[in-house]
Design a protein around this motif. Structure first.
Motif, PDB file in Angstrom:
ATOM      1  N   ILE A 177      24.076  24.641   1.838  1.00 20.90           N
ATOM      2  CA  ILE A 177      22.994  25.625   1.924  1.00 20.90           C
ATOM      3  C   ILE A 177      23.020  26.533   0.707  1.00 20.90           C
ATOM      4  O   ILE A 177      21.979  26.815   0.103  1.00 20.90           O
ATOM      5  CB  ILE A 177      23.105  26.433   3.228  1.00 20.90           C
ATOM      6  CG1 ILE A 177      22.765  25.538   4.421  1.00 20.90           C
ATOM      7  CG2 ILE A 177      22.207  27.671   3.193  1.00 20.90           C
ATOM      8  CD1 ILE A 177      23.189  26.092   5.765  1.00 20.90           C
ATOM      9  N   GLN A 178      24.201  26.986   0.319  1.00 22.19           N
ATOM     10  CA  GLN A 178      24.313  27.886  -0.833  1.00 22.19           C
ATOM     11  C   GLN A 178      23.873  27.214  -2.131  1.00 22.19           C
ATOM     12  O   GLN A 178      23.415  27.892  -3.057  1.00 22.19           O
ATOM     13  CB  GLN A 178      25.747  28.387  -0.961  1.00 22.19           C
ATOM     14  CG  GLN A 178      26.140  29.320   0.171  1.00 22.19           C
ATOM     15  CD  GLN A 178      27.579  29.755   0.045  1.00 22.19           C
ATOM     16  OE1 GLN A 178      27.903  30.584  -0.798  1.00 22.19           O
ATOM     17  NE2 GLN A 178      28.449  29.183   0.859  1.00 22.19           N
ATOM     18  N   GLN A 179      24.000  25.882  -2.196  1.00 23.39           N
ATOM     19  CA  GLN A 179      23.594  25.141  -3.388  1.00 23.39           C
ATOM     20  C   GLN A 179      22.120  24.725  -3.360  1.00 23.39           C
ATOM     21  O   GLN A 179      21.596  24.256  -4.363  1.00 23.39           O
ATOM     22  CB  GLN A 179      24.469  23.893  -3.549  1.00 23.39           C
ATOM     23  CG  GLN A 179      25.951  24.182  -3.666  1.00 23.39           C
ATOM     24  CD  GLN A 179      26.275  25.061  -4.848  1.00 23.39           C
ATOM     25  OE1 GLN A 179      25.740  24.881  -5.931  1.00 23.39           O
ATOM     26  NE2 GLN A 179      27.146  26.041  -4.653  1.00 23.39           N
ATOM     27  N   ASP A 180      21.455  24.890  -2.237  1.00 21.01           N
ATOM     28  CA  ASP A 180      20.073  24.453  -2.042  1.00 21.01           C
ATOM     29  C   ASP A 180      19.123  25.449  -2.704  1.00 21.01           C
ATOM     30  O   ASP A 180      19.109  26.633  -2.354  1.00 21.01           O
ATOM     31  CB  ASP A 180      19.779  24.349  -0.540  1.00 21.01           C
ATOM     32  CG  ASP A 180      18.446  23.695  -0.229  1.00 21.01           C
ATOM     33  OD1 ASP A 180      17.481  23.851  -1.001  1.00 21.01           O
ATOM     34  OD2 ASP A 180      18.369  23.030   0.825  1.00 21.01           O
ATOM     35  N   GLU A 181      18.311  24.958  -3.634  1.00 19.66           N
ATOM     36  CA  GLU A 181      17.413  25.844  -4.387  1.00 19.66           C
ATOM     37  C   GLU A 181      16.313  26.467  -3.519  1.00 19.66           C
ATOM     38  O   GLU A 181      15.669  27.425  -3.939  1.00 19.66           O
ATOM     39  CB  GLU A 181      16.790  25.094  -5.557  1.00 19.66           C
ATOM     40  CG  GLU A 181      15.911  23.939  -5.134  1.00 19.66           C
ATOM     41  CD  GLU A 181      15.446  23.087  -6.297  1.00 19.66           C
ATOM     42  OE1 GLU A 181      14.363  22.491  -6.169  1.00 19.66           O
ATOM     43  OE2 GLU A 181      16.149  23.027  -7.317  1.00 19.66           O
ATOM     44  N   ARG A 182      16.119  25.974  -2.316  1.00 18.55           N
ATOM     45  CA  ARG A 182      15.111  26.565  -1.413  1.00 18.55           C
ATOM     46  C   ARG A 182      15.617  27.853  -0.780  1.00 18.55           C
ATOM     47  O   ARG A 182      14.843  28.627  -0.227  1.00 18.55           O
ATOM     48  CB  ARG A 182      14.710  25.560  -0.329  1.00 18.55           C
ATOM     49  CG  ARG A 182      14.042  24.313  -0.910  1.00 18.55           C
ATOM     50  CD  ARG A 182      13.895  23.232   0.113  1.00 18.55           C
ATOM     51  NE  ARG A 182      15.206  22.735   0.517  1.00 18.55           N
ATOM     52  CZ  ARG A 182      15.403  21.623   1.206  1.00 18.55           C
ATOM     53  NH1 ARG A 182      14.380  20.902   1.613  1.00 18.55           N
ATOM     54  NH2 ARG A 182      16.622  21.231   1.526  1.00 18.55           N
ATOM     55  N   HIS A 183      16.934  28.086  -0.849  1.00 13.14           N
ATOM     56  CA  HIS A 183      17.553  29.284  -0.287  1.00 13.14           C
ATOM     57  C   HIS A 183      18.015  30.196  -1.417  1.00 13.14           C
ATOM     58  O   HIS A 183      18.732  29.765  -2.309  1.00 13.14           O
ATOM     59  CB  HIS A 183      18.783  28.920   0.552  1.00 13.14           C
ATOM     60  CG  HIS A 183      18.478  28.111   1.764  1.00 13.14           C
ATOM     61  ND1 HIS A 183      18.165  28.673   2.973  1.00 13.14           N
ATOM     62  CD2 HIS A 183      18.439  26.770   1.948  1.00 13.14           C
ATOM     63  CE1 HIS A 183      17.954  27.719   3.859  1.00 13.14           C
ATOM     64  NE2 HIS A 183      18.107  26.550   3.267  1.00 13.14           N
ATOM     65  N   GLY A 184      17.618  31.447  -1.370  1.00 16.97           N
ATOM     66  CA  GLY A 184      18.094  32.422  -2.348  1.00 16.97           C
ATOM     67  C   GLY A 184      18.801  33.563  -1.637  1.00 16.97           C
ATOM     68  O   GLY A 184      18.559  33.824  -0.458  1.00 16.97           O
ATOM     69  N   ASP A 185      19.667  34.258  -2.344  1.00 12.98           N
ATOM     70  CA  ASP A 185      20.373  35.409  -1.781  1.00 12.98           C
ATOM     71  C   ASP A 185      20.991  35.091  -0.420  1.00 12.98           C
ATOM     72  O   ASP A 185      20.803  35.820   0.552  1.00 12.98           O
ATOM     73  CB  ASP A 185      19.438  36.623  -1.650  1.00 12.98           C
ATOM     74  CG  ASP A 185      18.785  37.019  -2.964  1.00 12.98           C
ATOM     75  OD1 ASP A 185      19.448  36.883  -4.009  1.00 12.98           O
ATOM     76  OD2 ASP A 185      17.618  37.433  -2.944  1.00 12.98           O
ATOM     77  N   VAL A 186      21.727  33.996  -0.358  1.00 13.33           N
ATOM     78  CA  VAL A 186      22.354  33.577   0.897  1.00 13.33           C
ATOM     79  C   VAL A 186      23.417  34.605   1.278  1.00 13.33           C
ATOM     80  O   VAL A 186      24.305  34.912   0.482  1.00 13.33           O
ATOM     81  CB  VAL A 186      22.981  32.171   0.775  1.00 13.33           C
ATOM     82  CG1 VAL A 186      23.655  31.763   2.072  1.00 13.33           C
ATOM     83  CG2 VAL A 186      21.929  31.147   0.365  1.00 13.33           C
ATOM     84  N   SER A 187      23.302  35.150   2.486  1.00  8.65           N
ATOM     85  CA  SER A 187      24.208  36.213   2.932  1.00  8.65           C
ATOM     86  C   SER A 187      24.874  35.838   4.248  1.00  8.65           C
ATOM     87  O   SER A 187      24.201  35.637   5.268  1.00  8.65           O
ATOM     88  CB  SER A 187      23.430  37.519   3.116  1.00  8.65           C
ATOM     89  OG  SER A 187      22.880  37.943   1.892  1.00  8.65           O
ATOM     90  N   LEU A 188      26.184  35.753   4.221  1.00  4.17           N
ATOM     91  CA  LEU A 188      26.981  35.457   5.406  1.00  4.17           C
ATOM     92  C   LEU A 188      27.097  36.723   6.251  1.00  4.17           C
ATOM     93  O   LEU A 188      27.531  37.767   5.766  1.00  4.17           O
ATOM     94  CB  LEU A 188      28.375  34.973   4.978  1.00  4.17           C
ATOM     95  CG  LEU A 188      29.348  34.640   6.093  1.00  4.17           C
ATOM     96  CD1 LEU A 188      28.860  33.443   6.897  1.00  4.17           C
ATOM     97  CD2 LEU A 188      30.724  34.370   5.501  1.00  4.17           C
ATOM     98  N   LEU A 189      26.695  36.630   7.519  1.00  3.04           N
ATOM     99  CA  LEU A 189      26.783  37.777   8.425  1.00  3.04           C
ATOM    100  C   LEU A 189      27.968  37.670   9.389  1.00  3.04           C
ATOM    101  O   LEU A 189      28.510  38.688   9.809  1.00  3.04           O
ATOM    102  CB  LEU A 189      25.488  37.925   9.234  1.00  3.04           C
ATOM    103  CG  LEU A 189      24.230  38.191   8.421  1.00  3.04           C
ATOM    104  CD1 LEU A 189      23.020  38.273   9.334  1.00  3.04           C
ATOM    105  CD2 LEU A 189      24.371  39.465   7.597  1.00  3.04           C
TER     106      LEU A 189
END
Length: 144
Positions: free
Chosen positions: A71-83
């Motif tokens: 997911i973190q490498q997927d260009e469709r997702h930005g600013d991935v934040s672990l909660l």
């Protein structure tokens, strides 16, 4: 299950070509997630809302870490934040290799409007609050 973990995150949508491109991207994400998650015994739910993806993943620690890395490498997702990433006593989405709250772009737009009206913002939620929101919406989706 001693090795059961739950991960909760949100990310910003990076699909910029309008509703059709977004619908295609969400369909692609769901198709790959369902295939890979069934293979890896990962369950969970995904929601697109107000320009953000919010997701809960459940499974073995190593499997969840692998999914989150993709997911973190997927260009469709930005600013991935672990909660949240913690042991879980049971699966909340045991029947879903990857459930989706909002079956179409029309539905995501409906949830998006709800988000704007209610002030829903995953970036201001705790992992527990986002998890509970997805569980509630998933139950409503199953009843519909």
């Amino acid at each position: 299950m001693a090795d059961l973990y739950r991960l909760v995150y949100y990310s910003r949508n990076r699909v910029a070509d309008g509703p059709e491109a977004l619908d295609t991207a969400i369909s692609s994400i769901l198709e790959a997630s369902r295939r890979n998650n069934a293979r890896d015994n990962v369950t969970g739910a995904l929601m697109f809302n107000s320009g953000c993806f919010a997701q809960v993943l459940e499974g073995r620690r190593e499997a969840i870490e692998d999914v989150f890395e993709r997911i973190q490498q997927d260009e469709r997702h930005g600013d991935v934040s672990l909660l949240a990433f913690e042991p879980a006593s049971r699966r909340a989405f045991a029947n879903w290799s990857m459930g989706f709250v909002g079956a179409s772009v029309h539905e995501t737009m409906r949830y998006s409007g709800t988000a704007e009206a209610s002030g829903f913002d995953p970036s201001r939620m705790t992992g527990d609050a986002l998890f509970e929101t997805l569980v509630r919406l998933a139950i409503e989706e199953e009843k519909a």
